[in-house]
Structure formats: structure tokens, C-alpha cells
Scaffold this motif. Structure first.
Motif, short mmCIF file in Angstrom:
data_model
loop_
_atom_site.label_atom_id
_atom_site.label_comp_id
_atom_site.label_asym_id
_atom_site.label_seq_id
_atom_site.Cartn_x
_atom_site.Cartn_y
_atom_site.Cartn_z
N GLN A 112 43.79 43.89 39.60
CA GLN A 112 45.14 43.30 39.46
C GLN A 112 45.51 43.06 38.01
N GLN B 87 46.40 42.81 27.48
CA GLN B 87 47.33 42.64 28.60
C GLN B 87 47.97 41.26 28.54
N MET C 8 36.98 39.25 45.53
CA MET C 8 38.25 39.79 45.04
C MET C 8 38.22 41.32 45.06
N VAL D 85 30.13 39.94 38.59
CA VAL D 85 29.76 38.54 38.77
C VAL D 85 31.04 37.80 39.10
N GLY E 13 34.23 37.48 35.93
CA GLY E 13 35.41 36.61 36.02
C GLY E 13 36.72 37.27 35.67
N ARG F 150 27.86 23.97 37.91
CA ARG F 150 27.05 24.53 36.81
C ARG F 150 27.40 23.88 35.47
N1 LIG Z 1 50.67 43.28 36.64
C1 LIG Z 1 50.28 42.25 35.90
N2 LIG Z 1 49.11 42.32 35.23
C2 LIG Z 1 48.70 41.26 34.50
C3 LIG Z 1 49.47 40.09 34.38
C4 LIG Z 1 50.70 40.04 35.11
O1 LIG Z 1 51.42 39.04 35.08
N3 LIG Z 1 51.06 41.12 35.85
N4 LIG Z 1 49.02 39.07 33.59
C5 LIG Z 1 48.09 39.40 32.51
C6 LIG Z 1 47.51 38.19 31.93
S1 LIG Z 1 48.57 37.16 31.10
C7 LIG Z 1 46.18 37.90 31.97
S2 LIG Z 1 45.57 36.60 31.07
C8 LIG Z 1 45.26 38.72 32.78
C9 LIG Z 1 44.34 37.83 33.63
O2 LIG Z 1 43.61 38.58 34.49
P1 LIG Z 1 42.11 38.19 34.93
O3 LIG Z 1 41.24 38.09 33.74
O4 LIG Z 1 41.73 39.14 35.96
O5 LIG Z 1 42.27 36.72 35.47
P2 LIG Z 1 42.22 36.16 36.94
O6 LIG Z 1 43.25 36.81 37.78
O7 LIG Z 1 42.23 34.71 36.77
O8 LIG Z 1 40.82 36.71 37.51
C10 LIG Z 1 39.82 35.89 37.62
C11 LIG Z 1 38.68 36.51 38.40
O9 LIG Z 1 37.64 35.62 38.11
C12 LIG Z 1 37.09 35.13 39.32
N5 LIG Z 1 36.58 33.78 39.03
C13 LIG Z 1 37.20 32.60 39.14
N6 LIG Z 1 36.37 31.61 38.77
C14 LIG Z 1 35.19 32.18 38.43
C15 LIG Z 1 33.94 31.68 37.97
O10 LIG Z 1 33.75 30.49 37.78
N7 LIG Z 1 32.95 32.59 37.71
C16 LIG Z 1 33.14 33.92 37.90
N8 LIG Z 1 32.13 34.74 37.64
N9 LIG Z 1 34.31 34.42 38.36
C17 LIG Z 1 35.32 33.56 38.60
C18 LIG Z 1 38.20 35.21 40.32
O11 LIG Z 1 37.69 35.21 41.64
C19 LIG Z 1 38.88 36.52 39.90
O12 LIG Z 1 38.25 37.62 40.45
O13 LIG Z 1 45.99 39.60 33.63
C20 LIG Z 1 46.99 40.34 32.96
N10 LIG Z 1 47.50 41.36 33.83
#
Ligand SMILES: Nc1nc2c(c(=O)[nH]1)N[C@H]1C(S)=C(S)[C@@H](COP(=O)(O)OP(=O)(O)OC[C@H]3O[C@@H](n4cnc5c(=O)[nH]c(N)nc54)[C@H](O)[C@@H]3O)O[C@H]1N2
Ligand SMILES: Nc1nc2c(c(=O)[nH]1)N[C@H]1C(S)=C(S)[C@@H](COP(=O)(O)OP(=O)(O)OC[C@H]3O[C@@H](n4cnc5c(=O)[nH]c(N)nc54)[C@H](O)[C@@H]3O)O[C@H]1N2
Ligand code: SF4
Ligand SMILES: [Mo]
Length: 736
Positions: A437, A178, A463, A458, A432, A481
């Protein structure tokens, strides 16, 4: 904490009074990077603890200032090569995460039906037993490969290790299929090396830069924006190709408002001009590449006029910009982008970008792509994994996507719908990543989750994905941590440590502890022989002959500078089958996709509809910061960008609430309209990461609209399985 003005906000975490400036530059400020970089940040706290940031995945070095047991501010660590004394706005806002009143505070087990967000608080004992029992049941009934781990973020390393020890290789993150997967595959095919993260871009020394969509300045990776700003201040020619007048376009010599989905035509025409006018690097191409003659024939008819009819970019502009790039080579760079899953032909577009850089001779050259070097740290002497994991349900061996070199998050999700893949996935451990979304096609994701035997999450915040869990394991934040050592390949080798700044709040626990406790219950004790993550990390540091004391005191150890450019004596080498830069790719040819990138026209929006585009906002990281009251004091929600003329035609005015309705009838949450000349009439744009509906996000819930909800269609990249997401169309209506 609310009520900061933008100006006040930008001061936070910036230079302490009287600090020594290292050369600020106007553009960094314009992009919103905090104050001047500082040599000695000073502190009004009791102590300063060095660590690294986790507000996004760049991992800048931070200094956390602590007074009376509370973190009072976070500044950039001057000694850390990824921050150089500065942070992006989000990095300074880590306090807003640490002290977020909505944080997950206790382990929980689901009470009602899956997805109803009703939980009961339980002890760690109970939550861990429950999780381990479920994992053992799945392994016994379906085999270890039926358990998948989704992991994004640096703390995930412990869980990856756990899952491999358990016997499964089904580990994925949405940051591949993605996000940047097509780029990595394309650069690997062409140069024998990925671009990686942090990207090996020498923007700092570039004299001409072309951005294909990558909206640097809204996309706020700290060092990259610092380098980019410096290049602009030094007068580099900037070409921004974007259907939207991005923040970067505001600094550009040329803004090319391209018709969405037609970039490949522009890239081929640029190649045509470079070759036709002899502006490419003949020496470099002769010495280091294969397939140039085929390319020359391939682009012979890809004239600027040909490209004009596809891209709507005027031929003379195509010629001018090609000359600007050619004239600056090798300090000329066509940025490979990062989030590149757009139209399903993304590996081909990324290959075209790679080939252009080869023609400019910029790979391995100053002002182009440096060849990054890493500090070598011995890995921890673990027991070898005693497993022969099954290939992922859509792995190369199963030949679905011949060039995928990582597991696909979307693939594991699909395989969780029974009977759809080589075998079924039955359990998810989610670390994480907010899959609700992050993954496209929300109905597929929900169907997959409903079919699972088990799902554990975890996370640090409640969220959307947490709402779907059977068991919720609350992690301590990055400020509480210690994690794995960070020693990525970069312009100079370095190793950095993440260490606890304050004690974990509530009943949250660090990831290493959670993973280890699960391992003990799964009979995998041998794989976690250390007492804690500090012992683990220091073992590696010590093993590399580095000083653990210094590491913990300064947060980072820098290795000796080594040559990173060919012109500095670095021996060119390319880990491709031919040992050369592969302009023509046999592997792409054999995969049936074509040895050279070809243009295919995008589908047109139906009448009355607009292509849905999305991107980043400087103050936020996806949806993970929208509940951060500190950061949200500057950006509270998203808006829908719509061309001003079209808005008038539709009788809509800036500021009024609208909804988007997509081609499948899915409606967005209401959001304010931004009628603007800064976007083409055939598309709309919104910032990703809003429109939360998780009950526990008391601040973010109900703010703005979610693009993810509207991405009900994807076009899958036949090379590596990336899910092209810019293929959805919406109508815009006044909100009821
Ligand atoms: N429609 C749509 N979809 C997309 C994108 C978009 O622009 N539009 N972008 C894409 C891209 S480029 C990417 S990289 C991905 C990213 O998508 P995800 O990998 O989902 O990244 P984040 O939205 O940062 O989600 C981070 C999650 O980690 C949690 N979190 C934050 N810090 C910590 C921590 O220290 N420990 C733990 N255990 N959890 C933590 C947050 O609360 C959140 O639930 O999504 C993709 N999907
Ligand atoms: N502040 C902040 N910074 C971030 C992140 C964040 O969440 N917040 N996330 C990080 C991550 S994981 C990633 S992957 C990157 C993503 O950052 P980028 O790689 O820069 O993101 P993209 O989604 O590729 O780019 C979005 C831009 O592409 C334009 N665009 C859309 N369609 C087309 C098209 O057909 N052609 C062209 N030429 N342009 C088009 C949009 O108008 C928009 O300006 O950002 C990183 N940096
Ligand atoms: S770019 Fe910003 S959010 Fe990302 S790690 Fe660096 S300071 Fe943190
Ligand atoms: Mo990403």
C-alpha cells in the motif's frame, strides 16, 4: 468491542473524573484530541507503566494502565513533552492492536507460490535458520548490498544495525521518497537544516498560519494539533490552501480552493506581494540571506493576476492573504507540510515555501520555526562496522538523483527488477512497512517481489506485504517490548523510554531479540554484545549521567530548557555552503533544476476524468489501524468525495456505491459516494489505507477502496527521486 458512539469513544483514555485541567481549549476538542490534559491520570488498574506510542511515528508519551495482567486503558503522559497529558484518538486505541485477534501469532514459512498467502507455522529456530541461511547465500552469491532493508517505525533500529553489520547500506523507508523527502531536501538547501520529525514548528505562538494542503486535524500529530488549536483559539489568522474544504479549512479565515498542482504559482505571487509592498523582513533578509536580488527579479512578473489565471484564486485574495502573513511576521508561518510528494516538482514547491518563510523572517523566531535542541546520549560502544558498502543503486554517487540524501524505497524496489539499475537487489527484509500500500505502481512492486531470491517480513499483523513473504517473523507490539531510547531534537531536550507493559502474547518476540538471533546466526555476535534491549537502553541513559530509575518510573527525563529562538540569544547559524539562508541555491542550479523555484503547469485531467487526491483520517494511521476494532468503531471505511454538481451531472447520489477507473483502466474496489460542495469539480478525494485484500485481516478486509491500487503513474522529482503521486486521473462509475 464494537458499538462505541463517537462521544463515548472520545471519552476513553481522556480525563479521569476530577482531574486537573491544564487549559483545554475548544479547538482541541473539535479536532478530537482526548479530554482535558491531566496532572494525575489516576487509575482503576493495579499499575501504570509509562512508555511511548507507536500507533504513528510521532512517539507521544503514554501511561498504560494494567489490571489483572491486561491493559485496560492508555492515557497521555503529563510529563512527556510530546503528549502533555493528551493523546490523539489513535493513541488511546493501542489496546485494539494489542488484543487484535488477527495478530501474527507464530513464525511461518511460505507453502505455496509467493503471494498466495499460504503458510505453514514453524518454530522460531526454523524460521531464523531459514532467514539467516538465505541472507548468507545472497551475500556469498551477489554481495551484501544485494540485501535491502525496508524499515519504518521505531523498532527498526535493531534491524538497521543488523544490516550495516552484515555489510549493506541499502536501508530505506517509504517515509522519504513517498512522503517528506522533498521538504527535507528543500529546507536543508535553504536553511542548512531539515524540518525533521517531530517538526520544529512554533505553531503555538504563530499569529498567521498558511497550510498548503497539510490537513492538520485530519493529519493528527498530537502536539502539532494541540499547538495549532491553541493558535486558533488565540485568534491567529489561518489560511488554508486546499482543493478540498478540509477540517482545518472549517476553522480558517481564508479557504483558498486552489486548482491542484498550481501551488507554486500562488507561492511566487505571495513573494511578489511581500516584496512589492515591502512587507518582508528587510533586516533579516539583509543579515542572513543570499540571493534576494535574484529572487526579486524572478518574481517581478509573478503578479497576483498572473497567479489567478493558473490557480483560480482571485488576485485580491492573494494580496489580502499575503498581507495577513506579512503583517504577522515573524510570528507567521507557511507550513512546510509533511506528505509532499505530489507533482514531481515537489522540491521546488518546498523550496518556495522555505523562501517565503525566509522573507517572513520566521526561521529561528518565536511563532515561526524554533531551533530544536536534543538531549545528548552517548551511542552504544559497538564494534565499528567492518564494511565499505556499495552506494545504493540510485545513490547520489550514481548521480541519478543528485540531491537525494537518503536511500529511496522506490529505488530499491526498481533495482529488484533484474537489469534495471547499477546492480540487482536480490533479498528484502521488511520491517514495519506495508509496501504493497505504501509504494506506488503496484505492478512494479509485484514484479520486483516475484524476481527476488528471498523476502522476509517482520510485522505484527497479517498485512498485504506479509502475504508475499517467504518467511514471516511475528513481532511483539510496542506494548510488549523495549526499544531504542527516543531523544529527538525538540523545543526542549528530552529522552523517553519504551518499556514492556505486558508480556508478549502468543509466540511473538520483540524486534531486538529477532535481530540479535539473526546476528548470532550470521556470525555477527560482536555487534550485539548486550543481553537484552533494556540493558542496551539503560547503558545509554546511564552514560548520559541520567537516572535509569527515574527514566523507568516516569518514562521520560527532560533536560534543561535552552534558548530556541534567535531573539532569546540563540546565535543564528546556517549549515549551508554560504553559511547563510540560500534563497538562490547554487546546488539546485548545478543540478540543472534551477537556483530559484519555477512554476510548471500540471497536466489537465482528460475530459470526464478527475484528479485523484488522498489524505488522512483522524482515527486511522494509513492502513495499519484499519483492522483495529477499537478505532474502526468510529470510522469503518472510506468514501469518495466528489463535487455535488458533478455528481448530479453524472446522475450519482450520496451514499450510493461507486468505483473509480483510472487512466490505465485499473478499477478500485467499490466505495460509497460523498457528493459535496466541499471539493472542487476537477478532483476527487479518498482516505488512504482502506481496500485491504489480505486474507488474515478478518475485520478490515473488503472495507472501502485503496488509493494505492490507482496510483499506477508517478512523476519523479528530478532533485531527489520522490515519487509524485497526485498525477493519476479517474472516472467515476456506479458500482455494478
Ligand atoms: N497511495 C498512497 N501511498 C502512500 C501514501 C498515501 O497517502 N497514498 N502515504 C505515504 C506516506 S506519507 C507514508 S509515511 C508511507 C507509510 O507507509 P508504511 O511505512 O507502509 O506505513 P504503515 O502503513 O503505517 O505500515 C505499517 C506496517 O507496519 C506494521 N506494524 C505496525 N506496528 C508494528 C510494530 O510494532 N512492529 C512491526 N514489525 N510492524 C508493525 C503494520 O502492520 C503495517 O504492515 O506511505 C506512503 N505511501
Ligand atoms: N490521523 C492520521 N494522522 C497522520 C497520519 C495518519 O496516517 N493518520 N500520517 C502522518 C504522516 S506519515 C504524514 S506524512 C502526514 C500527512 O499529512 P499532510 O502532510 O497534511 O498530508 P498531505 O497528503 O500533504 O495532504 C493531504 C491534503 O492535501 C490536499 N491536496 C491535495 N492536492 C493538493 C494540491 O495540489 N494543493 C494543495 N494545496 N492541497 C492539495 C488534500 O485535499 C488533503 O486535504 O500525516 C501524518 N498524520
Ligand atoms: S500522534 Fe497519536 S498515534 Fe501518533 S504517537 Fe501520538 S498518540 Fe500515538
Ligand atoms: Mo508520511
Amino acid at each position: 468491542m464494537g458499538g462505541f458512539t463517537r462521544r463515548q469513544f472520545l471519552k476513553i483514555g481522556g480525563a479521569a473524573a476530577g482531574a486537573a485541567a491544564l487549559g483545554g481549549g475548544l479547538t482541541t476538542r473539535w479536532f478530537g484530541l482526548d479530554g482535558d490534559p491531566v496532572d494525575d491520570p489516576g487509575t482503576d488498574g493495579d499499575r501504570v507503566v509509562p512508555s511511548f506510542c507507536e500507533l504513528c511515528f510521532w512517539k507521544c508519551g503514554i501511561l498504560a494502565h494494567v489490571k489483572d495482567g491486561r491493559v485496560t486503558k492508555i492515557t497521555g503522559n503529563p510529563a512527556h513533552p510530546l503528549s502533555r497529558g493528551r493523546l490523539c484518538p489513535r493513541g488511546t486505541g493501542g489496546i485494539g492492536l494489542l488484543y487484535d485477534p488477527d495478530r501474527l501469532k507464530k513464525p511461518m514459512i511460505r507453502r505455496e507460490k509467493r503471494g498466495q498467502q499460504e503458510f505453514q507455522e514453524v518454530s522460531w529456530e526454523a524460521a531464523l535458520d531459514y532467514t539467516a541461511e538465505a541472507m548468507l547465500r545472497i551475500r556469498e552469491k551477489h554481495g551484501p548490498e544485494a540485501m535491502a532493508l525496508y524499515s519504518h517505525g521505531y523498532g527498526g533500529s535493531w534491524f538497521k544495525h543488523l544490516l550495516k553489520a552484515y555489510g549493506s547500506a541499502n536501508i530505506a523507508a517509504p517515509s522519504y521518497a513517498q512522503c517528506r523527502g522533498p521538504r527535507e531536501v528543500a529546507f536543508q538547501l535553504t536553511f542548512g537544516s531539515t524540518v525533521g520529525s517531530p517538526e520544529n514548528l512554533d505553531l503555538d505562538h504563530s499569529r498567521a498560519i498558511a497550510l498548503i494542503g497539510s490537513h492538520l486535524g485530519e493529519n493528527m500529530h498530537n502536539t502539532q494539533v494541540q499547538d495549532f488549536s491553541r493558535a486558533i483559539d488565540r485568534g491567529a489568522s489561518l489560511i488554508v490552501v486546499d482543493p478540498r474544504y478540509s477540517t482545518a479549512a472549517g476553522k480558517a479565515r481564508w479557504w483558498l480552493p486552489i486548482k491542484p498542482g498550481t501551488d507554486l504559482a500562488l507561492l511566487l505571487a505571495w513573494m511578489h506581494v511581500l516584496i512589492e509592498e515591502g512587507l518582508y523582513d528587510r533586516d533579516y533578509v539583509e543579515k542572513y540571506t543570499v540571493g534576494f536580488d535574484r529572487l526579486k527579479a524572478h518574481v517581478a512578473d509573478k503578479t497576483p493576476e498572473w497567479a489567478f489565471t493558473r490557480t483560480t484564486i482571485r488576485p485580491e485574495v492573494i494580496v489580502e492573504t499575503a498581507r495577513a502573513l506579512g503583517g504577522a511576521r515573524p510570528a507567521a508561518l507557511v507550513h512546510p507540510g509533511r506528505h509532499v510528494v505530489w507533482y514531481g516538482d515537489d522540491t521546488q514547491r518546498s523550496r518556495a515555501i522555505a523562501i517565503l518563510n525566509a522573507l517572513l523572517g520566521s526561521w529561528g523566531r518565536k511563532g515561526g520555526f524554533f531551533i530544536p535542541q536534543a538531549l545528548s546520549l552517548p551511542s552504544y560502544p559497538y564494534t565499528k562496522y567492518a564494511y565499505h558498502p556499495k552506494a545504493p543503486p540510485d545513490a547520489p554517487k550514481n548521480s541519478v538523483y543528485p540531491l537525494a540524501d537518503e536511500v529511496l524505497a522506490s529505488g530499491l524496489c526498481m533495482a529488484s527488477i533484474p537489469g534495471t539499475a547499477a546492480y540487482d537487489v536480490k533479498g528484502w527484509l521488511v520491517y514495519g512497512t506495508n509496501l504493497i500500500q505504501a509504494l506506488p505502481q503496484p505492478d512494479v512492486v509485484q514484479k520486483a517481489i516475484q524476481a527476488l531470491d528471498f523476502i522476509a517480513v517482520v510485522d505484527v499483523l497479517p498485512m498485504e506485504i506479509v502475504g508475499w513473504a517467504d518467511v514471516v517473523l511475528p513481532e511483539a507490539t510496542y506494548l510488549e517490548r523495549c526499544d531504542e531510547i527516543d531523544a529527538p531534537p525538540w523545543r526542549e531536550p528530552f529522552a523517553a523510554v519504551r518499556q514492556p507493559v505486558v508480556e508478549p502474547m502468543y509466540d511473538s518476540k520483540p524486534g531486538w531479540w529477532i535481530a540479535r538471533e539473526l546476528a548470532l546466526r550470521l556470525g555477527l555476535k560482536d555487534y550485539f554484545p548486550w543481553k537484552d534491549s533494556v540493558e542496551y537502553a539503560m547503558h545509554r541513559v546511564h552514560g548520559a549521567g541520567l537516572s535509569c530509575d527515574e527514566m523507568r518510573r516516569t518514562g521520560v527525563i527532560r533536560g534543561p530548557r535552552v534558548p530556541v529562538y534567535f531573539e532569546d540569544g540563540l546565535e543564528p547559524s546556517f549549515a549551508t555552503p554560504s553559511g547563510k539562508i540560500e534563497i538562490w541555491s547554487q546546488r539546485m542550479e548545478e543540478a540543472g533544476i534551477g537556483g530559484l523555484p519555477d512554476y510548471t503547469p500540471p497536466e489537465e485531467p482528460p475530459p470526464g476524468m478527475f484528479r485523484l487526491l488522498f489524505g488522512r483520517a483522524p482515527m486511522h494511521t494509513f492502513g495499519r489501524t484499519s483492522n483495529n476494532r477499537f478505532l474502526a468503531s468510529v470510522e469503518r471505511g472510506n468514501e469518495l468525495w466528489l463535487n455535488a454538481r458533478i455528481a448530479t451531472e453524472l446522475g450519482l447520489r450520496s451514499g450510493e456505491m461507486v468505483v473509480c477507473v483510472n487512466q490505465d483502466g485499473v478499477r478500485s474496489e467499490p466505495l460509497p459516494l460523498k457528493a459535496t460542495e466541499r471539493i472542487r469539480p476537477d478532483c476527487v478525494y479518498l482516505v488512504h489505507g482502506y481496500g485491504h485484500d489480505a486474507k488474515g485481516l478478518s475485520f478490515a478486509r473488503g472495507r472501502g477502496a485503496s488509493d494505492s491500487r490507482l496510483v499506477t503513474r508517478v512523476r519523479v522529482d528530478p532533485a531527489m527521486g520522490g515519487t509524485g503521486m497526485n498525477v493519476n486521473f479517474v472516472r467515476v462509475e456506479r458500482a455494478a
